[in-house]
Write a protein that holds these residues in place. Sequence first.
Motif, PDB file in Angstrom:
ATOM      1  N   ARG A  34      -0.658  39.729  46.978  1.00  0.00           N
ATOM      2  CA  ARG A  34       0.441  39.312  47.838  1.00  0.00           C
ATOM      3  C   ARG A  34       0.545  40.237  49.043  1.00  0.00           C
ATOM      4  N   SER A  36       3.009  42.021  52.009  1.00  0.00           N
ATOM      5  CA  SER A  36       4.327  42.660  51.924  1.00  0.00           C
ATOM      6  C   SER A  36       5.450  41.654  52.127  1.00  0.00           C
ATOM      7  N   TRP A  39       5.805  39.691  48.910  1.00  0.00           N
ATOM      8  CA  TRP A  39       6.493  40.482  47.892  1.00  0.00           C
ATOM      9  C   TRP A  39       7.996  40.467  48.136  1.00  0.00           C
ATOM     10  N   GLU A  40       8.395  40.580  49.380  1.00  0.00           N
ATOM     11  CA  GLU A  40       9.826  40.553  49.698  1.00  0.00           C
ATOM     12  C   GLU A  40      10.441  39.205  49.368  1.00  0.00           C
ATOM     13  N   ARG A  43      10.780  38.807  45.441  1.00  0.00           N
ATOM     14  CA  ARG A  43      11.847  39.632  44.902  1.00  0.00           C
ATOM     15  C   ARG A  43      13.220  39.100  45.275  1.00  0.00           C
ATOM     16  N   SER A  54       6.686  45.622  39.576  1.00  0.00           N
ATOM     17  CA  SER A  54       5.727  44.682  40.136  1.00  0.00           C
ATOM     18  C   SER A  54       4.772  44.157  39.076  1.00  0.00           C
ATOM     19  N   LYS A  58       3.456  40.315  38.504  1.00  0.00           N
ATOM     20  CA  LYS A  58       2.023  40.027  38.477  1.00  0.00           C
ATOM     21  C   LYS A  58       1.608  39.371  37.168  1.00  0.00           C
ATOM     22  N   SER A 306       6.717  51.201  39.244  1.00  0.00           N
ATOM     23  CA  SER A 306       5.718  50.639  40.146  1.00  0.00           C
ATOM     24  C   SER A 306       4.299  50.991  39.736  1.00  0.00           C
TER      25      SER A 306
END
Length: 373
Positions: A34, A36, A39-40, A43, A54, A58, A306
Motif C-alpha cells: 500500500r 502512504s 494506508w491513511e 485506517r 499494520s 495486512k 508496527s
Amino acid sequence: MAQEQAGRVLRSVKWRADLTAGVLATWPADPRKRTSQEWEQVRTAIPGGEGLPSSVIKGRTRQAVTFLNANGRLPVDVFELEGAPRVPRMLLLAACDRQQATIERGDTDPGRVMLRLQLPTRVDPHAYGDWTWVACPISLPPMVPVSAVLHLPTLRVTGRQVRADVAYTHTVPKAKRTGHTVAVGVDWGLNTLLSAGALRLQADGRITALGAGGQFRAAGVLAKQHRLRRLSERLHAKADHYQRLTAGDQQHDLAGKHAVLSDEIQHVSARRANLNDALAWAAARWAVDQAIAAAATVIYVEDLGSMEAKGMGRSLNTRLSQQVRGKIVDRMRHLAAEVGVAVVTVPCTRPERGRVHFPVRRCEPTTSDRPHL
C-alpha cells in the motif's frame, strides 16, 4: 452463562466485520504494498484504525487476496470470508449470581477453596428439582495471597479434565506516573529473546547505566518451538493433500488417515501453545526480577505495534513472526502490577550506531487492578 458467551462472540464478530469492511472498501491498487495515502484511507475506514497494528490489516488483506484468487472476486463481507466461529467449551460462572454458584475459602486451610454450583441431573431440565448442588474443591497455588478476594471462576474442559480459571483481587502498591529515577529498558532480539539494562537519572539530568545489563536466552526452547512449527507445517500439508484426494468423502480409503492427521495436528498445536505460554511467563518473570533487583519503578519496553517480519529471508521472517512478544508484554504487565512497577511501551529510535534511547523523564504506566490466575 450462554448469553455472556454469545455476547463475547458477537463482539468479536463485530470487530472482525468492521475490519473486513474497512479493508474491502479501500482496496488498494497493489494489495502487496500500500502507498502512504492508501494506508491513511484504510485506517480511516476502520473504527479505531489509527492505533491498529499494520500486521493485522495486512493479514486481513492476504485473507481477501486468497479468496480473490480462488473465486475471481472479492468477498462481500466477513461472513463470506470466514467460516462459523468456534465456541469453546466453558462455563462462565462470573455471569451468575449466588443462586447458581458460590466460592468460599476453607476455614482451616486457606489454600483450598470450595466451589459450589448447581448442575442439571438430566439432559432436558424442566423444573428446579432437576438441578442439584455439586461441591468442587480447588487447591490454590502458593502465589495467591491469603487476603485476596476470590471471584467465580471459568470452567474449561481440557481433554478429560476440568480446569478452573480463578480470578482474584488483592491490594498492590500503586505505580507512579512521574518522578522515576531508576528505570529498566528492555529490548527484543532473535536468539537473545530479551536484553535489559538499568539506568539512573541523576539530579543534574545525566543518565548513568547501572551495571552491564543482562540477557534472557532461550535458545533451547526456541529451537524446540521451531521444530514443532516445522512439524505442524508438514502435518498441515499432508492433511490438505488427503483432503483434496478424498474430496470430503468419509468412505474413502484415506479418510481414516486424514482423521489421524487431524488429531495429531491438534496435539502439536496444544504443545506449541503450552510452550509459548511457559516461555512468555519465564521471560516476563525475568524482566520484572531485573527491575526488582535494580530497585526500578518503571520498565520501558519497545513498542511492537508496527513490527513486521519482512525483508530478512523466508526462514528468518517465519522465525520472527512466530515469537511470543505480545504475550510477554501482557505477562510483564501482570507481574509488574503486583510489585508496583509501571510498564511503558515506547517507540524506540535507532540511530546509526544502533543504540536504543528510552524516554526516562515521562511515562504512562499500565497496571492491572484485577490480575488473573
